[in-house]
Design a protein around this motif. Structure first.
Motif, PDB file in Angstrom:
ATOM      1  N   GLY A 164     -34.548  42.486  12.475  1.00 49.08           N
ATOM      2  CA  GLY A 164     -35.371  43.469  13.174  1.00 49.08           C
ATOM      3  C   GLY A 164     -36.853  43.151  13.134  1.00 49.08           C
ATOM      4  N   SER A 165     -37.226  42.024  12.525  1.00 52.27           N
ATOM      5  CA  SER A 165     -38.639  41.661  12.384  1.00 52.27           C
ATOM      6  C   SER A 165     -39.277  41.398  13.735  1.00 52.27           C
ATOM      7  CB  SER A 165     -38.768  40.407  11.515  1.00 52.27           C
ATOM      8  OG  SER A 165     -40.111  39.946  11.517  1.00 52.27           O
ATOM      9  N   HIS A 166     -40.466  41.983  13.943  1.00 47.57           N
ATOM     10  CA  HIS A 166     -41.226  41.735  15.167  1.00 47.57           C
ATOM     11  C   HIS A 166     -42.106  40.498  15.029  1.00 47.57           C
ATOM     12  CE1 HIS A 166     -40.763  45.805  17.303  1.00 47.57           C
ATOM     13  NE2 HIS A 166     -39.856  45.729  16.350  1.00 47.57           N
ATOM     14  N   MET A 167     -42.110  39.889  13.860  1.00 47.74           N
ATOM     15  CA  MET A 167     -42.919  38.688  13.641  1.00 47.74           C
ATOM     16  C   MET A 167     -42.172  37.418  14.014  1.00 47.74           C
ATOM     17  SD  MET A 167     -45.721  39.943  12.849  1.00 47.74           S
ATOM     18  CE  MET A 167     -46.601  38.414  12.520  1.00 47.74           C
ATOM     19  N   ARG A 168     -40.892  37.545  14.317  1.00 49.29           N
ATOM     20  CA  ARG A 168     -40.097  36.374  14.698  1.00 49.29           C
ATOM     21  C   ARG A 168     -39.305  36.677  15.961  1.00 49.29           C
ATOM     22  NH1 ARG A 168     -36.084  33.110  10.717  1.00 49.29           N
ATOM     23  NH2 ARG A 168     -38.096  32.218  10.135  1.00 49.29           N
ATOM     24  N   MET A 169     -39.443  35.815  16.965  1.00 47.38           N
ATOM     25  CA  MET A 169     -38.569  35.822  18.133  1.00 47.38           C
ATOM     26  C   MET A 169     -37.455  34.808  17.891  1.00 47.38           C
ATOM     27  SD  MET A 169     -41.094  35.845  21.430  1.00 47.38           S
ATOM     28  CE  MET A 169     -42.451  37.001  21.616  1.00 47.38           C
ATOM     29  N   THR A 170     -36.245  35.174  18.222  1.00 51.14           N
ATOM     30  CA  THR A 170     -35.098  34.292  18.034  1.00 51.14           C
ATOM     31  C   THR A 170     -34.389  34.075  19.359  1.00 51.14           C
ATOM     32  OG1 THR A 170     -34.782  35.052  15.758  1.00 51.14           O
ATOM     33  CG2 THR A 170     -32.916  33.965  16.822  1.00 51.14           C
ATOM     34  N   GLY A 171     -34.073  32.817  19.657  1.00 55.76           N
ATOM     35  CA  GLY A 171     -33.416  32.503  20.923  1.00 55.76           C
ATOM     36  C   GLY A 171     -32.189  31.647  20.745  1.00 55.76           C
TER      37      GLY A 171
END
Length: 234
Positions: A164-171
């Motif tokens: 749920g961290s907004h500091m990391r985008m995951t793709g």
């Protein structure tokens, strides 16, 4: 006479709720200048049950001709669901409804529209609806877009879907069309962006496009006001 189909650049804000989650958002982003492929939305009023009315089919054919004139003479199209409850805060329905890719003739498009529309009755849609505490029958618009003949297709979560961290985008991504990714049929490759600078970690094939993808994702998140899962293709 009121039209029962709309090109993405013509769908008004008042019409978005009737275009479903996918259709309404694609039209909004297309009109805002994002790199969304040209297309049209077939509104629920274009159908009698699960089949196009004569009026609806005539409008679809006219708009397909408009899309063909825009660039090349015989583009491929993607025909996708846009249920009124789809891609909402309550439920995504990712991979639950049918998608038909690489359709070219008018007749193929019509058959694909009917296939997508009928998929709202499928057992998997009924089961997903029950799990979400929703009514089992979903009214549905259908989106027809020019198909991106993708080398790479993926999904980018602007907030990490596990932590749920907004500091990391995951793709995640796959080679070729993205349908195998969103349906869970293919094992994807993974990459990340670390905020605030968008530091990329992942395979080089996506790394070559990482800066543009990150900037678009940040802009899109601001546009829509909350974290997003973004379908993208190269």
């Amino acid at each position: 006479m009121t039209e029962v189909t709309r090109l993405l650049d013509k769908l008004s804000e008042a019409e978005r709720p009737f275009a479903g989650g996918k259709g309404g958002t694609l039209a909004r982003l297309y009109q805002a200048g994002y790199p969304v492929p040209e297309g049209l939305v077939v509104l629920p009023s274009a159908f009698d049950g699960d089949r196009l009315t004569a009026e609806g089919w005539e409008e679809v054919k006219v708009k397909l001709a408009d899309l063909r004139r825009a660039k090349d003479s015989e583009p491929a199209f993607a025909v996708r669901s846009s249920a009124l409850s789809e891609d909402s805060a309550q439920a995504s329905f990712a991979g639950e409804f049918e998608t038909v890719l690489d359709v070219r003739t008018d007749e193929m498009v019509r058959d694909a529209i009917h296939t997508v529309r009928r998929s709202r009755h499928s057992e998997r849609v009924q089961a997903y609806s029950e799990a979400k505490g929703m009514e089992p029958l979903h009214d549905m618009a259908v989106v027809v877009q020019r198909l991106v003949l993708a080398d790479i297709s993926g999904v980018l979560f602007t907030a990490d879907p596990v932590s749920g961290s907004h500091m990391r985008m995951t793709g995640n991504f796959v080679y070729g069309f993205g349908e195998e990714l969103v349906s869970g049929e293919a094992e994807p490759y993974t990459f990340t962006f670390e905020r605030p600078k968008g530091t990329y970690d992942g395979p080089e094939d996506v790394g070559r496009h990482a800066r543009k993808l990150y900037k678009l994702a940040v802009r899109l998140e601001k546009e829509l006001g909350c974290p997003q899962d973004i379908e993208w293709a190269v």
